[in-house]
Design a protein around this motif. Structure first.
Motif, PDB file in Angstrom:
ATOM      1  N   ASN A 227     -18.890  72.288  35.172  1.00  0.00           N
ATOM      2  CA  ASN A 227     -18.068  71.891  36.314  1.00  0.00           C
ATOM      3  C   ASN A 227     -17.991  70.382  36.356  1.00  0.00           C
ATOM      4  OD1 ASN A 227     -17.399  74.348  37.461  1.00  0.00           O
ATOM      5  ND2 ASN A 227     -19.429  74.500  38.426  1.00  0.00           N
TER       6      ASN A 227
ATOM      7  N   ASP B  25     -11.732  67.548  45.152  1.00  0.00           N
ATOM      8  CA  ASP B  25     -11.919  68.987  45.176  1.00  0.00           C
ATOM      9  C   ASP B  25     -11.832  69.413  46.627  1.00  0.00           C
ATOM     10  OD1 ASP B  25     -12.916  71.583  45.068  1.00  0.00           O
ATOM     11  OD2 ASP B  25     -14.009  71.114  43.223  1.00  0.00           O
TER      12      ASP B  25
ATOM     13  N   GLY C 121     -18.884  67.799  43.112  1.00  0.00           N
ATOM     14  CA  GLY C 121     -17.573  68.307  42.707  1.00  0.00           C
ATOM     15  C   GLY C 121     -16.701  67.263  42.049  1.00  0.00           C
TER      16      GLY C 121
END
Ligand code: TYD
Ligand code: MG
Length: 457
Positions: free
Chosen positions: A325, A240, A359
């Motif tokens: 996420n 990310d 992430g």
């Protein structure tokens, strides 16, 4: 005089046709054909397809010899690990990744670290000065590294014959073109022809070639799929961009396992190898907060401890919100349905937000148990002990299913000083508790886990 002819190529798979087609017969996609003018000429390297280039002779397989020591080390343990122990002579490798992820940085850093062999770094994207600026940022020696900014294969091979490098890097294949074909750089016929020329070069001279390739918006390597067939090794660099960590994965490797991954962190002065990913991915937790749980996942063959965070709150609107996420939203819906059925979790009245810390994207099903634990912890607002971790897959009936490589997972959690690990009871049975300090808790169904988890805390 060269023969000029136009062909139509499928943008998706590289299928070639002499006329335009609405639907590709190879990949079945609609409206993907582009016309390209192809001039067939003598290729830049070798004699071309179909003609004998070297006298070949069949041998008995037991008489064919090779030695493992021939592999060239990149002086970067993470990169070597992904390649299966180093670069094999005469191999053609492709490194893919999104723009700006750090492909050029990774390869420049690698070639600068190789001081014992001559390396030629060809860039079609940056000038020599820009490469030097990048090299200064990375500040590694680079005693034997030659750089050149060039886009035509014919001239690249001229540079190669004057420099005589032992490793060739091309940044990137989409900017390179060959004079034998008339279409523009980055078109399917150009990419295919240039890749074939580099393959021919690598196989005939034994000099390994590393190509950089871009990734399209939908996540596949730009250019035809045929490129992936030609090369020996397809590596992917991902991560990310908002976070510093990067993962190097091998999607195809003719000379090693595709299960290995390499982890790096992008810093101001280039990429740093991360040899201990769990310590990097676990956020520092001082106090016990509800809604977090640590899952023990395995990426490739490496165990990694990852923190899962959930927030459950009363739904303000009629339709509750779900957001995840780094985790598959459909799988989250499935886990929530299991919780509703088994643990009295009122799905329709709650918003659920899920976040994988760092992430990172997790596809290992063993994270399920950490996900459901974090959701329930947030729902009842009771923290889970920070020294507790989870590894189990959820079945639709609410049973906790066993996962692969459980010994590795337990050993990693133990090494990091965790005190308790929740596993499927089938996994727990196979582990010798006396070998570890960590307490192994086997559970059969999800209700049982919650009783053990919250009753004890
Ligand atoms: P780059 O290697 O140019 O990406 P790619 O070749 O995949 O397109 O990497 C560019 C990014 O990396 C850029 O956003 C800046 C960052 N970067 C650092 O953070 N530290 C460094 O030392 C270098 C060289 C780049
Ligand atoms: Mg680049």
């Amino acid at each position: 005089m060269a023969k000029a002819k136009s062909y139509f190529f499928c943008r998706e798979c590289g299928y070639q046709s002499s006329s335009w087609l609405g639907k590709c017969p190879e990949c079945g996609k609609w409206n993907t054909f582009d016309e390209e003018v192809v001039k067939i000429d003598k290729p830049a390297f070798g004699q071309g397809r179909g003609q004998a280039r070297q006298a070949s002779e069949p041998k008995l397989i037991k008489h064919v010899t090779y030695s493992e020591t021939q592999r060239m080390t990149t002086h970067c343990a993470e990169f070597d690990r992904v390649l299966g122990g180093g670069i094999v002579p005469g191999s053609l490798m492709l490194l893919g990744g999104e723009p700006g992820i750090g492909k050029s940085t990774l390869l420049l850093q690698t070639v600068l670290a190789i001081t014992d062999r001559k390396v030629l770094y060809v860039s079609g994207e940056e000038s020599e000065q820009q490469i030097k600026m990048r090299a200064d940022r990375i500040s590694t020696a680079g005693e034997n590294c030659y750089v050149v900014s060039e886009t035509v294969t014919q001239r690249i091979f001229e540079h190669v014959s004057s420099v005589q490098p032992e490793l060739l890097v091309i940044d990137s294949i989409q900017t390179i073109c060959t004079e034998t074909i008339d279409s523009s750089a980055g078109s399917i016929s150009q990419i295919r022809e240039c890749t074939t020329e580099f393959q021919r070069f690598a196989k005939e001279t034994g000099v390994p070639v590393l190509l950089i390739g871009h990734i399209t918006k939908d996540g596949t390597l730009a250019g035809p799929k045929v490129m992936e067939h030609i090369v020996d090794c397809v590596l992917q660099f991902e991560g990310d961009r908002n976070y510093g960590y990067r993962i190097l994965r091998s999607l195809k490797n003719r000379f090693g396992s595709t299960a290995e991954i390499g982890i790096f962190e992008m810093q101001g002065s280039g990429l740093r190898e991360v040899s201990n990913p769990s310590e990097f991915l676990l956020s520092r937790r001082e106090e016990n907060l509800s809604g977090t749980a640590v899952g023990v996942t395995v990426e490739g063959v490496r165990p990694m401890l990852i923190e899962v965070q959930a927030l459950v709150s009363s739904a303000v609107y009629g339709t509750p919100q779900r957001n995840a996420n780094g985790f598959d939203l459909r799988r989250l819906a499935m886990l929530l349905a299991i919780l509703e059925k088994r643990c009295g979790f009122k799905l329709a009245a709650k918003d659920v937000f899920l976040n994988i810390a760092g992430g990172i994207k997790v596809s290992d099903p063993a994270i399920d148990l950490a996900v459901v634990s974090s959701i329930l912890s947030s729902n009842v607002d009771m923290p889970i002990n920070a020294r507790c971790c989870f590894a189990g897959e959820m079945g639709l009936t609410g049973e906790v299913r066993p996962v692969a490589r459980v010994e590795h997972r337990v050993a990693e959690a133990d090494r990091l000083g965790f005190e308790r690990i929740f596993l499927s009871k089938y996994n727990a049975k196979t582990i010798d508790q006396s070998k570890y300090n960590i307490e192994i808790v086997g559970v059969g169904v999800v209700e049982e886990m919650f009783r053990k988890l919250f009753a004890g805390s």
